[in-house]
Scaffold this motif. Structure first.
Motif, PDB file in Angstrom:
ATOM      1  N   ARG A 137      -6.167   0.940 -14.201  1.00  0.00           N
ATOM      2  CA  ARG A 137      -5.064   1.188 -13.257  1.00  0.00           C
ATOM      3  C   ARG A 137      -5.316   2.447 -12.414  1.00  0.00           C
ATOM      4  O   ARG A 137      -4.976   2.492 -11.231  1.00  0.00           O
ATOM      5  N   GLN A 138      -5.911   3.468 -13.029  1.00  0.00           N
ATOM      6  CA  GLN A 138      -6.244   4.678 -12.271  1.00  0.00           C
ATOM      7  C   GLN A 138      -7.249   4.355 -11.160  1.00  0.00           C
ATOM      8  O   GLN A 138      -7.123   4.849 -10.039  1.00  0.00           O
ATOM      9  N   ARG A 139      -8.239   3.526 -11.481  1.00  0.00           N
ATOM     10  CA  ARG A 139      -9.227   3.125 -10.478  1.00  0.00           C
ATOM     11  C   ARG A 139      -8.565   2.316  -9.363  1.00  0.00           C
ATOM     12  O   ARG A 139      -8.877   2.510  -8.178  1.00  0.00           O
ATOM     13  N   GLU A 140      -7.683   1.392  -9.744  1.00  0.00           N
ATOM     14  CA  GLU A 140      -6.977   0.597  -8.742  1.00  0.00           C
ATOM     15  C   GLU A 140      -6.171   1.504  -7.809  1.00  0.00           C
ATOM     16  O   GLU A 140      -6.186   1.318  -6.589  1.00  0.00           O
ATOM     17  N   LEU A 141      -5.476   2.478  -8.391  1.00  0.00           N
ATOM     18  CA  LEU A 141      -4.692   3.410  -7.575  1.00  0.00           C
ATOM     19  C   LEU A 141      -5.592   4.233  -6.657  1.00  0.00           C
ATOM     20  O   LEU A 141      -5.260   4.455  -5.486  1.00  0.00           O
ATOM     21  N   ALA A 142      -6.720   4.674  -7.189  1.00  0.00           N
ATOM     22  CA  ALA A 142      -7.651   5.458  -6.376  1.00  0.00           C
ATOM     23  C   ALA A 142      -8.184   4.611  -5.215  1.00  0.00           C
ATOM     24  O   ALA A 142      -8.282   5.085  -4.078  1.00  0.00           O
ATOM     25  N   ASP A 143      -8.511   3.343  -5.492  1.00  0.00           N
ATOM     26  CA  ASP A 143      -8.985   2.440  -4.438  1.00  0.00           C
ATOM     27  C   ASP A 143      -7.895   2.217  -3.393  1.00  0.00           C
ATOM     28  O   ASP A 143      -8.162   2.227  -2.189  1.00  0.00           O
ATOM     29  N   GLN A 144      -6.678   1.981  -3.847  1.00  0.00           N
ATOM     30  CA  GLN A 144      -5.566   1.770  -2.926  1.00  0.00           C
ATOM     31  C   GLN A 144      -5.324   3.013  -2.075  1.00  0.00           C
ATOM     32  O   GLN A 144      -5.049   2.915  -0.871  1.00  0.00           O
ATOM     33  N   ASP A 145      -5.429   4.175  -2.686  1.00  0.00           N
ATOM     34  CA  ASP A 145      -5.223   5.425  -1.953  1.00  0.00           C
ATOM     35  C   ASP A 145      -6.314   5.629  -0.903  1.00  0.00           C
ATOM     36  O   ASP A 145      -6.021   6.027   0.227  1.00  0.00           O
ATOM     37  N   ARG A 146      -7.584   5.345  -1.254  1.00  0.00           N
ATOM     38  CA  ARG A 146      -8.672   5.459  -0.278  1.00  0.00           C
ATOM     39  C   ARG A 146      -8.459   4.496   0.892  1.00  0.00           C
ATOM     40  O   ARG A 146      -8.662   4.849   2.051  1.00  0.00           O
ATOM     41  N   GLU A 147      -8.037   3.277   0.583  1.00  0.00           N
ATOM     42  CA  GLU A 147      -7.775   2.297   1.630  1.00  0.00           C
ATOM     43  C   GLU A 147      -6.630   2.757   2.531  1.00  0.00           C
ATOM     44  O   GLU A 147      -6.686   2.626   3.754  1.00  0.00           O
ATOM     45  N   GLN A 192      -5.714   5.863   3.088  1.00  0.00           N
ATOM     46  CA  GLN A 192      -6.213   6.981   3.901  1.00  0.00           C
ATOM     47  C   GLN A 192      -7.074   6.484   5.058  1.00  0.00           C
ATOM     48  O   GLN A 192      -6.987   7.003   6.172  1.00  0.00           O
ATOM     49  N   ARG A 193      -7.883   5.456   4.817  1.00  0.00           N
ATOM     50  CA  ARG A 193      -8.703   4.872   5.881  1.00  0.00           C
ATOM     51  C   ARG A 193      -7.804   4.283   6.974  1.00  0.00           C
ATOM     52  O   ARG A 193      -8.007   4.513   8.164  1.00  0.00           O
ATOM     53  N   LYS A 194      -6.775   3.546   6.555  1.00  0.00           N
ATOM     54  CA  LYS A 194      -5.852   2.943   7.520  1.00  0.00           C
ATOM     55  C   LYS A 194      -5.081   4.024   8.286  1.00  0.00           C
ATOM     56  O   LYS A 194      -4.825   3.863   9.481  1.00  0.00           O
ATOM     57  N   GLN A 195      -4.730   5.116   7.608  1.00  0.00           N
ATOM     58  CA  GLN A 195      -4.028   6.208   8.285  1.00  0.00           C
ATOM     59  C   GLN A 195      -4.923   6.865   9.329  1.00  0.00           C
ATOM     60  O   GLN A 195      -4.475   7.202  10.425  1.00  0.00           O
ATOM     61  N   ARG A 196      -6.209   7.040   9.002  1.00  0.00           N
ATOM     62  CA  ARG A 196      -7.156   7.608   9.978  1.00  0.00           C
ATOM     63  C   ARG A 196      -7.302   6.678  11.187  1.00  0.00           C
ATOM     64  O   ARG A 196      -7.291   7.131  12.331  1.00  0.00           O
ATOM     65  N   GLU A 197      -7.431   5.382  10.920  1.00  0.00           N
ATOM     66  CA  GLU A 197      -7.534   4.413  12.012  1.00  0.00           C
ATOM     67  C   GLU A 197      -6.275   4.442  12.879  1.00  0.00           C
ATOM     68  O   GLU A 197      -6.367   4.392  14.106  1.00  0.00           O
TER      69      GLU A 197
END
Length: 174
Positions: free
Chosen positions: A96-106, A108-113
């Motif tokens: 679940r921690q990995r899933e959250l980290a992946d979701q957070d990275r995604e 952040q990418r969408k926020q930058r875009e």
């Protein structure tokens, strides 16, 4: 060090004042007619600018809301993991921690875009306004027989400020 910096600022300020005083004296002696326009005021207060803001808001509100909702979901999932993490087995908690980290990275990418897209569109819209404003400035310069129009002056005598006239002229255009 601080004292040297302060002296540098003072010298720079005196030089700037001297430069503008010399420029003004030269302009007066040469019979040069100078006007000043505050371009940020034009970009903020003209009808074109207000329409631009509305267009951008309509164009980007949905994405902004989606990003906000995603951030809230990730926050809620992180809080749930913090609360339930103690009773989970190690493998499930790590997954679940990995899933959250992946979701957070995604996210952040969408926020930058989103930010890049918004900045690009804002730049495009401001360029359209600037093009129209430059045409209006040329017209005003010809009508008033101005030799120079300065943008963003440090000091402006109100009788030299043509910003409101530029906004009125832009607002009267179709």
């Amino acid at each position: 060090m601080k004292h040297q910096f302060s002296n540098l600022i003072k010298v720079s300020l005196v030089a700037t004042i001297f430069y503008f005083a010399t420029l003004q004296a030269f302009a007066q002696d040469a019979g040069t007619r100078v006007a000043v326009v505050n371009s940020e005021k034009v970009f903020n207060e003209s009808n074109l600018a207000k329409a631009m803001q509305t267009r951008l808001q309509n164009e980007f509100t949905k994405r902004q809301n989606e990003l906000r909702d995603s951030a809230q979901k990730i926050q809620a999932a992180a809080e749930k993991l913090d609360k339930d993490g103690a009773i989970m087995n190690e493998a499930e908690r790590v997954r679940r921690q990995r899933e959250l980290a992946d979701q957070d990275r995604e996210l952040q990418r969408k926020q930058r875009e989103f930010t890049e897209d918004l900045n690009q569109r804002t730049f495009e819209e401001r360029a359209k306004i600037a093009e129209k404003a430059n045409l209006v400035l040329r017209q005003i310069a010809e009508q008033r027989k101005l030799d120079v129009i300065v943008q963003e002056a440090a000091f402006v005598n109100p009788k030299s400020d043509i910003t409101d006239d530029v906004i009125k002229a832009l607002n009267s255009q179709k």
